[in-house]
Design a protein around this motif. Structure first.
Motif, mmCIF file in Angstrom:
data_model
loop_
_atom_site.group_PDB
_atom_site.id
_atom_site.type_symbol
_atom_site.label_atom_id
_atom_site.label_comp_id
_atom_site.label_asym_id
_atom_site.label_seq_id
_atom_site.Cartn_x
_atom_site.Cartn_y
_atom_site.Cartn_z
ATOM 1 N N ALA A 49 0.827 -1.210 0.000
ATOM 2 C CA ALA A 49 0.000 0.000 0.000
ATOM 3 C C ALA A 49 0.863 1.262 0.000
ATOM 4 C CB ALA A 49 -0.935 -0.003 1.208
ATOM 5 N N MET B 171 2.345 1.721 -3.403
ATOM 6 C CA MET B 171 1.325 2.220 -4.328
ATOM 7 C C MET B 171 1.043 3.696 -4.084
ATOM 8 S SD MET B 171 -0.471 1.317 -6.838
ATOM 9 C CE MET B 171 -0.809 2.854 -7.643
ATOM 10 N N TYR C 117 1.416 6.646 -6.822
ATOM 11 C CA TYR C 117 0.247 7.453 -7.182
ATOM 12 C C TYR C 117 0.459 8.934 -6.838
ATOM 13 C CZ TYR C 117 -4.446 9.320 -7.332
ATOM 14 O OH TYR C 117 -5.539 10.096 -7.620
ATOM 15 N N VAL D 55 1.230 4.203 -14.106
ATOM 16 C CA VAL D 55 0.572 4.132 -12.798
ATOM 17 C C VAL D 55 -0.543 3.089 -12.827
ATOM 18 C CG1 VAL D 55 -0.811 5.414 -11.116
ATOM 19 C CG2 VAL D 55 1.189 6.493 -12.147
ATOM 20 N N ILE D 56 -1.328 3.064 -13.895
ATOM 21 C CA ILE D 56 -2.421 2.093 -14.010
ATOM 22 C C ILE D 56 -1.875 0.670 -14.099
ATOM 23 C CG2 ILE D 56 -4.311 1.323 -15.499
ATOM 24 C CD1 ILE D 56 -4.667 4.344 -16.234
ATOM 25 N N THR E 285 -0.504 -0.552 -10.837
ATOM 26 C CA THR E 285 -1.573 -0.959 -9.922
ATOM 27 C C THR E 285 -1.989 -2.402 -10.179
ATOM 28 O OG1 THR E 285 -2.381 1.316 -9.844
ATOM 29 C CG2 THR E 285 -3.895 -0.390 -9.108
ATOM 30 N N ILE F 291 0.961 -4.748 -9.034
ATOM 31 C CA ILE F 291 1.108 -4.868 -7.576
ATOM 32 C C ILE F 291 -0.067 -5.671 -6.978
ATOM 33 C CG2 ILE F 291 -0.039 -2.796 -6.683
ATOM 34 C CD1 ILE F 291 2.557 -2.271 -5.092
ATOM 35 N N THR F 292 -1.237 -5.555 -7.581
ATOM 36 C CA THR F 292 -2.373 -6.379 -7.151
ATOM 37 C C THR F 292 -2.090 -7.844 -7.444
ATOM 38 O OG1 THR F 292 -3.900 -4.557 -7.531
ATOM 39 C CG2 THR F 292 -4.845 -6.764 -7.410
#
Length: 102
Positions: free
Chosen positions: A30, A33, A37, A70-71, A74, A77-78
């Motif tokens: 988190a 991220m 972001y 960035v997208i 995400t 990392i998920t």
């Protein structure tokens, strides 16, 4: 019966390992991220020259590929979290279930 089950789960050392590892890992991802972001947002706010600089002779600026990064980051990392959750964390959960159901 339910209170006894909860007590057995909470007293299991594997349960404490699971909670600790999952929390530490979740918070680490988190924070990473949030850095990515908010780094993007700060670039938009404070380095407009970089974000508006054109890539080559076209009309695309640096802001678009950085935003796409960035997208994609995400999603990656998920996936990293899900992969570890489906292996290590699920194995620990099954071990706890087997021990407390005896």
């Amino acid at each position: 019966m339910q209170d006894d089950l909860v007590r057995r789960i909470k007293s299991d050392p594997d349960y404490h390992r699971l909670v600790s590892a999952r929390s530490r890992y979740g918070w680490t991802l988190a924070i990473i991220m949030l850095i990515v972001y908010y780094g993007y947002i700060l670039l938009i706010a404070f380095d407009k020259e970089l974000m508006s600089k054109k890539l080559g002779a076209g009309v695309m600026t640096w802001g678009i590929p950085i935003g796409i990064f960035v997208i994609v980051f995400t999603v990656i990392i998920t996936g990293i979290y899900v992969r570890r959750a489906n292996s290590e964390f699920d194995d620990l959960t099954e071990s706890i279930k087997r021990k407390v159901s005896k």
